[in-house]
Design a protein around this motif. Structure first.
Motif, PDB file in Angstrom:
ATOM      1  N   GLY A  42      32.092  31.467  38.971  1.00  0.00           N
ATOM      2  CA  GLY A  42      31.511  31.267  40.297  1.00  0.00           C
ATOM      3  C   GLY A  42      31.127  29.814  40.467  1.00  0.00           C
ATOM      4  N   GLY A  43      30.131  29.574  41.303  1.00  0.00           N
ATOM      5  CA  GLY A  43      29.631  28.220  41.512  1.00  0.00           C
ATOM      6  C   GLY A  43      30.196  27.574  42.760  1.00  0.00           C
ATOM      7  N   LYS A  44      30.179  26.249  42.742  1.00  0.00           N
ATOM      8  CA  LYS A  44      30.616  25.453  43.890  1.00  0.00           C
ATOM      9  C   LYS A  44      32.015  24.911  43.608  1.00  0.00           C
ATOM     10  CE  LYS A  44      27.467  22.969  45.896  1.00  0.00           C
ATOM     11  NZ  LYS A  44      26.504  21.921  46.270  1.00  0.00           N
ATOM     12  N   PHE A  45      32.897  25.060  44.580  1.00  0.00           N
ATOM     13  CA  PHE A  45      34.277  24.604  44.450  1.00  0.00           C
ATOM     14  C   PHE A  45      34.527  23.559  45.530  1.00  0.00           C
ATOM     15  CE2 PHE A  45      33.911  28.644  42.498  1.00  0.00           C
ATOM     16  CZ  PHE A  45      34.768  28.619  41.412  1.00  0.00           C
ATOM     17  N   THR A  46      34.780  22.329  45.086  1.00  0.00           N
ATOM     18  CA  THR A  46      34.930  21.221  46.024  1.00  0.00           C
ATOM     19  C   THR A  46      36.336  20.639  45.962  1.00  0.00           C
ATOM     20  OG1 THR A  46      34.098  19.657  44.389  1.00  0.00           O
ATOM     21  CG2 THR A  46      32.493  20.578  45.912  1.00  0.00           C
ATOM     22  N   LYS A  47      36.728  20.092  47.082  1.00  0.00           N
ATOM     23  CA  LYS A  47      38.031  19.446  47.214  1.00  0.00           C
ATOM     24  C   LYS A  47      37.780  17.978  47.530  1.00  0.00           C
ATOM     25  CE  LYS A  47      42.106  19.742  50.185  1.00  0.00           C
ATOM     26  NZ  LYS A  47      42.715  20.488  51.289  1.00  0.00           N
ATOM     27  N   ASN A  91      31.460  28.250  47.981  1.00  0.00           N
ATOM     28  CA  ASN A  91      30.183  28.173  47.274  1.00  0.00           C
ATOM     29  C   ASN A  91      29.697  29.600  47.058  1.00  0.00           C
ATOM     30  OD1 ASN A  91      27.849  27.340  46.086  1.00  0.00           O
ATOM     31  ND2 ASN A  91      26.994  26.352  47.894  1.00  0.00           N
ATOM     32  N   ILE A  92      29.988  30.099  45.866  1.00  0.00           N
ATOM     33  CA  ILE A  92      29.555  31.451  45.514  1.00  0.00           C
ATOM     34  C   ILE A  92      28.599  31.334  44.342  1.00  0.00           C
ATOM     35  CG2 ILE A  92      31.573  32.675  46.396  1.00  0.00           C
ATOM     36  CD1 ILE A  92      32.841  32.574  43.685  1.00  0.00           C
ATOM     37  N   GLY A  93      27.753  32.294  44.182  1.00  0.00           N
ATOM     38  CA  GLY A  93      26.781  32.234  43.097  1.00  0.00           C
ATOM     39  C   GLY A  93      27.453  32.149  41.739  1.00  0.00           C
ATOM     40  N   ASP A  94      26.754  31.522  40.791  1.00  0.00           N
ATOM     41  CA  ASP A  94      27.273  31.470  39.430  1.00  0.00           C
ATOM     42  C   ASP A  94      27.470  32.889  38.915  1.00  0.00           C
ATOM     43  OD1 ASP A  94      27.295  28.703  39.260  1.00  0.00           O
ATOM     44  OD2 ASP A  94      25.273  28.588  38.428  1.00  0.00           O
ATOM     45  N   PHE A  96      29.243  34.762  35.265  1.00  0.00           N
ATOM     46  CA  PHE A  96      29.753  34.389  33.950  1.00  0.00           C
ATOM     47  C   PHE A  96      30.525  35.524  33.299  1.00  0.00           C
ATOM     48  CE2 PHE A  96      26.013  31.901  34.924  1.00  0.00           C
ATOM     49  CZ  PHE A  96      26.476  30.615  34.710  1.00  0.00           C
ATOM     50  N   LYS A  97      31.567  35.140  32.564  1.00  0.00           N
ATOM     51  CA  LYS A  97      32.360  36.077  31.778  1.00  0.00           C
ATOM     52  C   LYS A  97      32.531  35.480  30.391  1.00  0.00           C
ATOM     53  CE  LYS A  97      34.810  38.387  35.445  1.00  0.00           C
ATOM     54  NZ  LYS A  97      34.031  39.594  35.394  1.00  0.00           N
ATOM     55  N   TYR A  98      32.541  36.363  29.380  1.00  0.00           N
ATOM     56  CA  TYR A  98      32.834  35.891  28.035  1.00  0.00           C
ATOM     57  C   TYR A  98      34.329  35.625  27.935  1.00  0.00           C
ATOM     58  CZ  TYR A  98      28.175  37.039  26.418  1.00  0.00           C
ATOM     59  OH  TYR A  98      26.819  37.069  26.244  1.00  0.00           O
ATOM     60  N   PHE A  99      34.643  34.465  27.367  1.00  0.00           N
ATOM     61  CA  PHE A  99      36.039  34.062  27.232  1.00  0.00           C
ATOM     62  C   PHE A  99      36.411  34.047  25.762  1.00  0.00           C
ATOM     63  CE2 PHE A  99      39.251  30.851  26.440  1.00  0.00           C
ATOM     64  CZ  PHE A  99      40.240  31.274  27.296  1.00  0.00           C
ATOM     65  N   PRO A 100      37.498  34.677  25.363  1.00  0.00           N
ATOM     66  CA  PRO A 100      38.525  35.352  26.154  1.00  0.00           C
ATOM     67  C   PRO A 100      38.302  36.859  26.308  1.00  0.00           C
ATOM     68  CG  PRO A 100      39.340  35.049  23.934  1.00  0.00           C
ATOM     69  CD  PRO A 100      37.957  34.455  23.972  1.00  0.00           C
ATOM     70  N   LYS A 101      37.202  37.377  25.775  1.00  0.00           N
ATOM     71  CA  LYS A 101      36.951  38.826  25.727  1.00  0.00           C
ATOM     72  C   LYS A 101      37.051  39.517  27.088  1.00  0.00           C
ATOM     73  CE  LYS A 101      33.216  41.966  24.384  1.00  0.00           C
ATOM     74  NZ  LYS A 101      31.846  41.992  23.845  1.00  0.00           N
ATOM     75  N   GLU A 102      36.517  38.904  28.151  1.00  0.00           N
ATOM     76  CA  GLU A 102      36.453  39.577  29.449  1.00  0.00           C
ATOM     77  C   GLU A 102      37.609  39.220  30.383  1.00  0.00           C
ATOM     78  OE1 GLU A 102      32.000  40.869  30.285  1.00  0.00           O
ATOM     79  OE2 GLU A 102      32.223  38.691  30.420  1.00  0.00           O
ATOM     80  N   LEU A 103      38.696  38.724  29.822  1.00  0.00           N
ATOM     81  CA  LEU A 103      39.901  38.560  30.612  1.00  0.00           C
ATOM     82  C   LEU A 103      40.774  39.768  30.347  1.00  0.00           C
ATOM     83  CD1 LEU A 103      38.850  35.636  30.767  1.00  0.00           C
ATOM     84  CD2 LEU A 103      41.207  34.888  30.711  1.00  0.00           C
ATOM     85  N   PRO A 104      41.492  40.313  31.299  1.00  0.00           N
ATOM     86  CA  PRO A 104      41.759  39.754  32.616  1.00  0.00           C
ATOM     87  C   PRO A 104      40.617  40.004  33.606  1.00  0.00           C
ATOM     88  CG  PRO A 104      42.953  41.804  32.370  1.00  0.00           C
ATOM     89  CD  PRO A 104      42.260  41.536  31.061  1.00  0.00           C
ATOM     90  N   PHE A 105      40.575  39.144  34.610  1.00  0.00           N
ATOM     91  CA  PHE A 105      39.702  39.366  35.757  1.00  0.00           C
ATOM     92  C   PHE A 105      40.407  38.832  36.993  1.00  0.00           C
ATOM     93  CE2 PHE A 105      38.499  35.039  34.830  1.00  0.00           C
ATOM     94  CZ  PHE A 105      38.246  34.495  36.069  1.00  0.00           C
ATOM     95  N   TYR A 125      40.332  27.672  43.883  1.00  0.00           N
ATOM     96  CA  TYR A 125      39.716  28.533  42.871  1.00  0.00           C
ATOM     97  C   TYR A 125      40.585  28.567  41.612  1.00  0.00           C
ATOM     98  CZ  TYR A 125      37.331  32.466  40.734  1.00  0.00           C
ATOM     99  OH  TYR A 125      36.630  33.260  39.861  1.00  0.00           O
ATOM    100  N   GLU A 126      41.886  28.760  41.802  1.00  0.00           N
ATOM    101  CA  GLU A 126      42.801  28.801  40.652  1.00  0.00           C
ATOM    102  C   GLU A 126      42.770  27.487  39.869  1.00  0.00           C
ATOM    103  OE1 GLU A 126      47.310  28.231  39.305  1.00  0.00           O
ATOM    104  OE2 GLU A 126      46.859  28.223  41.442  1.00  0.00           O
ATOM    105  N   ILE A 127      42.886  26.368  40.562  1.00  0.00           N
ATOM    106  CA  ILE A 127      42.919  25.056  39.900  1.00  0.00           C
ATOM    107  C   ILE A 127      41.622  24.807  39.137  1.00  0.00           C
ATOM    108  CG2 ILE A 127      42.891  22.567  40.352  1.00  0.00           C
ATOM    109  CD1 ILE A 127      44.830  23.216  42.750  1.00  0.00           C
ATOM    110  N   THR A 128      40.490  25.094  39.772  1.00  0.00           N
ATOM    111  CA  THR A 128      39.191  24.851  39.139  1.00  0.00           C
ATOM    112  C   THR A 128      38.996  25.741  37.919  1.00  0.00           C
ATOM    113  OG1 THR A 128      38.274  24.226  41.284  1.00  0.00           O
ATOM    114  CG2 THR A 128      36.700  24.747  39.544  1.00  0.00           C
ATOM    115  N   LEU A 129      39.370  27.019  38.031  1.00  0.00           N
ATOM    116  CA  LEU A 129      39.216  27.925  36.887  1.00  0.00           C
ATOM    117  C   LEU A 129      40.150  27.543  35.745  1.00  0.00           C
ATOM    118  CD1 LEU A 129      37.464  30.552  36.297  1.00  0.00           C
ATOM    119  CD2 LEU A 129      37.242  29.543  38.535  1.00  0.00           C
ATOM    120  N   ARG A 130      41.360  27.088  36.063  1.00  0.00           N
ATOM    121  CA  ARG A 130      42.259  26.627  34.997  1.00  0.00           C
ATOM    122  C   ARG A 130      41.652  25.440  34.262  1.00  0.00           C
ATOM    123  NH1 ARG A 130      47.002  24.454  36.240  1.00  0.00           N
ATOM    124  NH2 ARG A 130      46.750  24.468  38.471  1.00  0.00           N
ATOM    125  N   GLU A 131      41.037  24.509  35.000  1.00  0.00           N
ATOM    126  CA  GLU A 131      40.374  23.363  34.361  1.00  0.00           C
ATOM    127  C   GLU A 131      39.241  23.836  33.452  1.00  0.00           C
ATOM    128  OE1 GLU A 131      39.170  21.017  37.729  1.00  0.00           O
ATOM    129  OE2 GLU A 131      41.163  20.128  37.983  1.00  0.00           O
TER     130      GLU A 131
END
Length: 155
Positions: A42-47, A91-94, A96-105, A125-131
């Motif tokens: 989650g969190g803030k995603f800026t361009k 801008n969505i609330g934070d 959290f997921k444990y990585f890699p345990k809680e994938l897929p999501f 969202y995709e680009i930010t999460l990949r980073e």
């Protein structure tokens, strides 16, 4: 470590799914040694947006006097100055997921919620999460276990 991103549109809902495809023995050992990493989904995603600001600068001669055109008006050069700013697309609330345990999501974005920006929001969202995922993978890979092992001593 290999992961996959699956993007899909159904009934104006844009979905982005992250899933683990393959984990090397070294990666599994690193997770076993150091524990699951925490991924903020989650969190803030800026361009980043770069805009050019045009400024008119008077043209002057060697003496510093303005150069005039045929109608006795001062002449100007236009100078372009790039400026960078960030625009918040999501801008969505934070969360959290444990990585890699809680994938897929999967995270979904509807056109009714984000209007014409829905595709930009889903792509950001995709680009930010990949980073973020790449950073966690790099952290796990770089945290080398120099402690574990067996030593034998004969006296």
């Amino acid at each position: 470590m290999k992961y996959r991103v699956i993007k899909d549109i159904k009934e104006n809902v844009y979905s982005v799914t992250f899933e683990v495809v393959e984990q090397s023995p070294e990666f599994i050992e690193a997770v076993s040694d150091r524990g699951q990493k925490v991924l903020n989904v989650g969190g803030k995603f800026t361009k980043k947006i770069i805009e050019n600001i045009i400024t008119k600068v008077p043209i002057v001669d060697e003496k510093g006097d303005p150069v005039l055109d045929d109608s006795d008006n001062p002449t100007f050069n236009e100078v372009s100055t790039p400026t960078e700013r960030e625009e918040v697309l999501l801008n969505i609330g934070d969360s959290f997921k444990y990585f890699p345990k809680e994938l897929p999501f999967t995270k979904s974005f509807s056109k009714s919620q984000y209007n014409e920006n829905v595709e930009d929001v889903a792509n950001l969202y995709e680009i930010t999460l990949r980073e973020r995922i790449d950073k966690l993978i790099d952290e796990l890979k770089s945290d080398v276990d120099n402690f574990s092992g067996t030593s034998e001593y004969i006296r």
